[in-house]
Design a protein around this motif. Sequence first.
Motif, PDB file in Angstrom:
ATOM      1  N   VAL A 296      -7.360   2.762   3.261  1.00 16.68           N
ATOM      2  CA  VAL A 296      -6.235   2.418   2.406  1.00 16.68           C
ATOM      3  C   VAL A 296      -4.989   3.086   2.955  1.00 16.68           C
ATOM      4  CG1 VAL A 296      -5.275   2.849   0.105  1.00 16.68           C
ATOM      5  CG2 VAL A 296      -7.613   2.077   0.341  1.00 16.68           C
ATOM      6  N   ILE A 297      -3.866   2.410   2.849  1.00 21.00           N
ATOM      7  CA  ILE A 297      -2.578   3.018   3.165  1.00 21.00           C
ATOM      8  C   ILE A 297      -1.917   3.329   1.838  1.00 21.00           C
ATOM      9  CG2 ILE A 297      -0.320   2.655   4.192  1.00 21.00           C
ATOM     10  CD1 ILE A 297      -1.736   0.913   6.276  1.00 21.00           C
ATOM     11  N   SER A 298      -1.777   4.623   1.572  1.00 15.99           N
ATOM     12  CA  SER A 298      -1.258   5.050   0.279  1.00 15.99           C
ATOM     13  C   SER A 298      -0.075   5.972   0.504  1.00 15.99           C
ATOM     14  CB  SER A 298      -2.351   5.785  -0.486  1.00 15.99           C
ATOM     15  OG  SER A 298      -1.892   6.190  -1.735  1.00 15.99           O
ATOM     16  N   PRO A 299       1.028   5.785  -0.170  1.00 19.89           N
ATOM     17  CA  PRO A 299       1.311   4.798  -1.198  1.00 19.89           C
ATOM     18  C   PRO A 299       1.443   3.391  -0.623  1.00 19.89           C
ATOM     19  CG  PRO A 299       3.294   6.016  -0.674  1.00 19.89           C
ATOM     20  CD  PRO A 299       2.182   6.651   0.098  1.00 19.89           C
ATOM     21  N   ARG A 300       1.448   2.416  -1.474  1.00 16.73           N
ATOM     22  CA  ARG A 300       1.515   1.021  -1.039  1.00 16.73           C
ATOM     23  C   ARG A 300       2.954   0.685  -0.649  1.00 16.73           C
ATOM     24  NH1 ARG A 300      -2.551  -1.811  -5.440  1.00 16.73           N
ATOM     25  NH2 ARG A 300      -4.398  -0.764  -4.656  1.00 16.73           N
ATOM     26  N   PHE A 301       3.239   0.920   0.632  1.00 16.16           N
ATOM     27  CA  PHE A 301       4.595   0.737   1.128  1.00 16.16           C
ATOM     28  C   PHE A 301       4.998  -0.732   1.107  1.00 16.16           C
ATOM     29  CE2 PHE A 301       3.393   4.709   3.309  1.00 16.16           C
ATOM     30  CZ  PHE A 301       4.450   5.509   2.908  1.00 16.16           C
ATOM     31  N   ASP A 302       6.295  -0.986   0.861  1.00 14.78           N
ATOM     32  CA  ASP A 302       6.837  -2.330   0.992  1.00 14.78           C
ATOM     33  C   ASP A 302       6.903  -2.674   2.471  1.00 14.78           C
ATOM     34  OD1 ASP A 302       7.256  -2.700  -1.738  1.00 14.78           O
ATOM     35  OD2 ASP A 302       9.206  -1.716  -1.660  1.00 14.78           O
ATOM     36  N   CYS A 303       6.650  -3.946   2.769  1.00 16.14           N
ATOM     37  CA  CYS A 303       6.670  -4.380   4.162  1.00 16.14           C
ATOM     38  C   CYS A 303       7.314  -5.761   4.232  1.00 16.14           C
ATOM     39  CB  CYS A 303       5.254  -4.414   4.714  1.00 16.14           C
ATOM     40  SG  CYS A 303       5.164  -4.900   6.426  1.00 16.14           S
ATOM     41  N   ALA A 304       8.484  -5.826   4.850  1.00 12.86           N
ATOM     42  CA  ALA A 304       9.142  -7.110   5.058  1.00 12.86           C
ATOM     43  C   ALA A 304       8.475  -7.823   6.235  1.00 12.86           C
ATOM     44  CB  ALA A 304      10.620  -6.895   5.335  1.00 12.86           C
ATOM     45  N   VAL A 305       8.759  -9.104   6.400  1.00 12.34           N
ATOM     46  CA  VAL A 305       8.148  -9.892   7.470  1.00 12.34           C
ATOM     47  C   VAL A 305       8.494  -9.300   8.836  1.00 12.34           C
ATOM     48  CG1 VAL A 305       7.948 -12.209   8.445  1.00 12.34           C
ATOM     49  CG2 VAL A 305       8.373 -11.938   6.026  1.00 12.34           C
TER      50      VAL A 305
ATOM     51  N   ARG B  32       5.516 -16.437   6.571  1.00 15.77           N
ATOM     52  CA  ARG B  32       6.817 -15.783   6.458  1.00 15.77           C
ATOM     53  C   ARG B  32       7.016 -15.107   5.106  1.00 15.77           C
ATOM     54  NH1 ARG B  32       9.462 -14.241  10.353  1.00 15.77           N
ATOM     55  NH2 ARG B  32      11.449 -14.503   9.307  1.00 15.77           N
ATOM     56  N   VAL B  33       5.994 -14.336   4.673  1.00 14.03           N
ATOM     57  CA  VAL B  33       6.101 -13.568   3.431  1.00 14.03           C
ATOM     58  C   VAL B  33       5.805 -12.105   3.719  1.00 14.03           C
ATOM     59  CG1 VAL B  33       5.530 -15.444   1.852  1.00 14.03           C
ATOM     60  CG2 VAL B  33       3.697 -14.055   2.775  1.00 14.03           C
ATOM     61  N   GLY B  34       6.472 -11.240   2.995  1.00 15.76           N
ATOM     62  CA  GLY B  34       6.208  -9.811   3.062  1.00 15.76           C
ATOM     63  C   GLY B  34       5.510  -9.385   1.786  1.00 15.76           C
ATOM     64  N   GLY B  35       5.266  -8.108   1.661  1.00 12.39           N
ATOM     65  CA  GLY B  35       4.605  -7.613   0.457  1.00 12.39           C
ATOM     66  C   GLY B  35       4.333  -6.125   0.562  1.00 12.39           C
ATOM     67  N   LYS B  36       3.348  -5.693  -0.181  1.00 11.79           N
ATOM     68  CA  LYS B  36       2.946  -4.290  -0.139  1.00 11.79           C
ATOM     69  C   LYS B  36       1.668  -4.157   0.683  1.00 11.79           C
ATOM     70  CE  LYS B  36       5.084  -2.798  -4.401  1.00 11.79           C
ATOM     71  NZ  LYS B  36       6.035  -1.888  -3.813  1.00 11.79           N
ATOM     72  N   ILE B  37       1.617  -3.122   1.510  1.00 16.04           N
ATOM     73  CA  ILE B  37       0.453  -2.922   2.375  1.00 16.04           C
ATOM     74  C   ILE B  37      -0.648  -2.227   1.574  1.00 16.04           C
ATOM     75  CG2 ILE B  37      -0.395  -1.747   4.414  1.00 16.04           C
ATOM     76  CD1 ILE B  37       2.210  -2.197   5.705  1.00 16.04           C
ATOM     77  N   LEU B  38      -1.825  -2.849   1.526  1.00 13.71           N
ATOM     78  CA  LEU B  38      -2.974  -2.267   0.835  1.00 13.71           C
ATOM     79  C   LEU B  38      -3.798  -1.395   1.765  1.00 13.71           C
ATOM     80  CD1 LEU B  38      -4.290  -5.292  -1.245  1.00 13.71           C
ATOM     81  CD2 LEU B  38      -2.891  -3.393  -2.028  1.00 13.71           C
ATOM     82  N   GLY B  39      -4.146  -1.923   2.943  1.00 11.45           N
ATOM     83  CA  GLY B  39      -5.011  -1.166   3.839  1.00 11.45           C
ATOM     84  C   GLY B  39      -5.215  -1.892   5.148  1.00 11.45           C
TER      85      GLY B  39
END
Length: 130
Positions: free
Chosen positions: A74-83, A120-127
Motif C-alpha cells: 500500500v502507498i499511504s497516505p493515498r496521494f493524489d496523482c494527476a495523469v 486519461r484519468v487521475g486519482g488517488k494511488i492505493l498501492g
Amino acid sequence: MVKMSVLADALKTLSNAEKRGKRQVLLRPSSKVIVRFLSQMQKHGYIGEFTIVDDHRSGKIVVELNGRLNKCGVISPRFDCAVDDIEQWVTNTLPSRHIGYLVLSTSVGIIDHEEARVRRVGGKILGFFY
C-alpha cells in the motif's frame, strides 16, 4: 486494537504467504476495495482465483496463489496523482518500466496505471504489485 488499514493488512498477508510458498491464503476482514484490488491482480495473472466467504460478520477472502507475485503493498497516505504524474510514480515505485502495476482509485473505478493513462484519468494511488 483497531485496524488502521484493512487493505495494508490484506496485502501484507498476501505478500508473506507468497514468500513462504503457500498455495492459498485467507484474508480477513474483507472490503470492496480489497476485492477490486485483487481483481486487478487476477486480471494481470499475479494471483489465481479468489472466493469471498460471507460469514455474516466482516467477511473473508480465500486467494489461490500461483507463485508469480514478488511484492505488493500500500502507498499511504493515498496521494493524489494527476495523469501527467503517473509516469513519475511508476519510475519511483516499480522496479522496471514493464514489470508491475500501480493501482489507482479514480472516478471510473479502481484501475491500474496503464488503463488510467489510456482513459486519461487521475486519482488517488492505493498501492502496487509486481
